[in-house]
Write a protein that holds these residues in place. Structure first.
Motif, PDB file in Angstrom:
ATOM      1  N   ARG A  33     -61.583  19.632  -3.220  1.00  0.00           N
ATOM      2  CA  ARG A  33     -62.697  18.595  -3.952  1.00  0.00           C
ATOM      3  C   ARG A  33     -62.275  18.760  -5.393  1.00  0.00           C
ATOM      4  N   LEU A  59     -67.053  25.330  -7.764  1.00  0.00           N
ATOM      5  CA  LEU A  59     -66.481  24.177  -8.757  1.00  0.00           C
ATOM      6  C   LEU A  59     -67.120  24.364 -10.260  1.00  0.00           C
ATOM      7  N   ASP A 105     -75.313  24.414  -6.105  1.00  0.00           N
ATOM      8  CA  ASP A 105     -74.354  23.892  -5.161  1.00  0.00           C
ATOM      9  C   ASP A 105     -73.211  23.712  -5.791  1.00  0.00           C
ATOM     10  N   HIS A 106     -72.108  24.037  -4.823  1.00  0.00           N
ATOM     11  CA  HIS A 106     -70.591  23.798  -5.297  1.00  0.00           C
ATOM     12  C   HIS A 106     -70.474  24.781  -6.434  1.00  0.00           C
ATOM     13  N   THR A 123     -68.160  13.849  -8.812  1.00  0.00           N
ATOM     14  CA  THR A 123     -67.303  14.436  -7.553  1.00  0.00           C
ATOM     15  C   THR A 123     -66.699  13.282  -6.859  1.00  0.00           C
ATOM     16  N   GLN A 142     -61.364  22.634  -6.306  1.00  0.00           N
ATOM     17  CA  GLN A 142     -61.478  23.625  -5.289  1.00  0.00           C
ATOM     18  C   GLN A 142     -60.652  23.320  -4.099  1.00  0.00           C
TER      19      GLN A 142
END
Length: 419
Positions: free
Chosen positions: A113, A396, A392-393, A126, A106
């Motif tokens: 990230r 991604l 979360d994320h 990650t 992303q």
């Protein structure tokens, strides 16, 4: 007698049994993709549920599950699980935690990230996020792919492909970032081609695909989060800058004729408002994003952390202060106007909010829902559920979904014959 009228030969029964098993497997191979998607999205926790969802026999479902297990994608737990048909115990089905992964990347105005994401939307690893984004797309994408390659080397996981989320509409079929307004990249940058080259140069197998970050967030939430089960899902979210939107219809992103649908950030919600990067004025993009909130609250953004994190922290820690509350109410009203217009046009059965918009919903859910209900035709007749994103994320995870899709469509064709 056998089929030729001769007496049966020794071993014919075993031969017939083997042939029957092969027939079940051949019949089931067409169901491998649908079966994997059911497990991937959590809709088939047991073999009995898989049998019912696929509409096949128990034997065929068993053969399908065994094939997916042999491919290293799922695990079949033979210990009794939930009740199967007519009360019989059924085997549990779960994602293989040691199975292959997708490389997800992303890029946003405050950094980039990389992550490794397995089936089921589970983030395996990650890399630390970076806080600088070069004006050269090739340099940025090379760096984020390099970070992902490092994760693959550390974990030793098999990679099935790579997906990229960018804060821009991605025009199809060429995969160009048409309007990276909040990045210093040239309009029309061929991000997919650059990403493909970086992935290939890093020695990573599989396809390399790219999409808009909010589109991919919506796809992830629909499969694994707050949008699960919705038929007409509208997602609206702040990124680190700007506002994006996405629509998922019957499990598929509605991206329009060339990938450019649902540019909701450029809905006008305040005709006398701030000048927008698109050339308009008072767009949702500049009236309801983190910078707008910080500005309305009288705060000068700092360079230490992202604008999104600064806005979240201020809303969480300073909501009791009158200037902060007034700024939050202003953004809620602007957001509500935009959502009401979208409800009138799209008639979704669920709205999910991400980024700073999720925090605004938490801060004053009744105010936001009241604005939407008051300004939308369908809102007055019962309202549309408005929920926070839960992953979360999620961009991604959505980027990984791009890479996983060929495997979901054809597990054998992409991963080879099971051992």
């Amino acid at each position: 007698m056998n089929g030729n009228g001769a007496p049966p030969r020794a071993g014919d029964a075993n031969s017939g049994s083997a042939a029957s098993a092969r027939t079940r497997l051949e019949r089931g191979r067409g169901a491998l993709g649908p079966a994997l998607e059911l497990v991937h999205t959590g809709r088939a926790p047991t073999r009995a549920v898989l049998t019912a969802e696929l509409g096949v026999t128990r034997a065929t479902a068993g053969a399908v599950a065994a094939e997916l297990e042999a491919l290293g994608l799922i695990r079949v737990d033979s210990r009794p699980g939930a009740g199967g048909a007519q009360g019989r115990p059924s085997h549990r089905l779960a994602i293989d935690e040691n199975g292959p992964v997708a490389l997800a990347a992303q890029v946003h105005p405050d950094g980039f990230r990389a992550a490794l994401v397995g089936l089921g939307g589970r983030i395996v690893a990650t890399a630390p996020g970076k806080l600088t984004v070069s004006e050269d797309p090739a340099q940025v994408l090379g760096a984020v792919v390099g970070a992902g390659a490092g994760l693959l080397a550390e974990t030793g996981r098999r990679c099935i492909g790579a997906g990229l989320a960018v804060p821009s509409a991605v025009a199809e079929p060429d995969g160009t970032a048409l309007n990276p307004l909040h990045l210093a990249w040239p309009a029309g940058s061929p991000v997919r081609a650059i990403f493909e080259r970086c992935v290939k140069d890093a020695g990573i197998d599989g396809p390399a695909l790219a999409g808009n970050d909010v589109n991919l967030a919506a796809l992830a939430e629909h499969r694994h989060g707050a949008g699960r089960g919705a038929q007409h899902l509208l997602c609206v979210a702040t990124g680190h800058r700007g506002v994006g939107g996405a629509l998922v219809l019957d499990g598929r992103l509605h991206s329009g004729s060339s990938g450019l649908a649902l540019e909701v950030g450029h809905l006008t919600v305040n005709p006398e408002g701030r000048a927008c990067h698109c050339g308009g004025r008072g767009c949702l993009d500049v009236e309801a994003d983190p910078l707008a909130f910080l500005t309305a609250a009288g705060r000068t953004p700092g360079p230490e952390v992202s604008l999104l994190q600064q806005a979240r922290d201020l809303l969480r820690d300073g909501y009791g202060e009158p200037p902060v509350r007034a700024a939050a109410e202003e953004l809620i009203d602007r957001l509500g106007l935009g959502l009401a217009g979208l409800v009138n046009i799209l008639n979704p059965d669920r709205i999910i909010l991400g980024g700073l918009h999720r925090e605004l919903l938490y801060a004053d859910p009744e105010r936001l829902r009241a604005v939407v209900a008051d300004r939308s035709l369908w809102g007055r007749s019962g309202g549309v559920p408005i929920l926070p994103c839960t992953l979360d994320h999620n961009s991604l995870v959505g980027a990984a979904e791009l890479a996983w899709q060929p495997v979901l469509d054809d597990p054998l064709g992409t991963l080879g014959t099971a051992a």
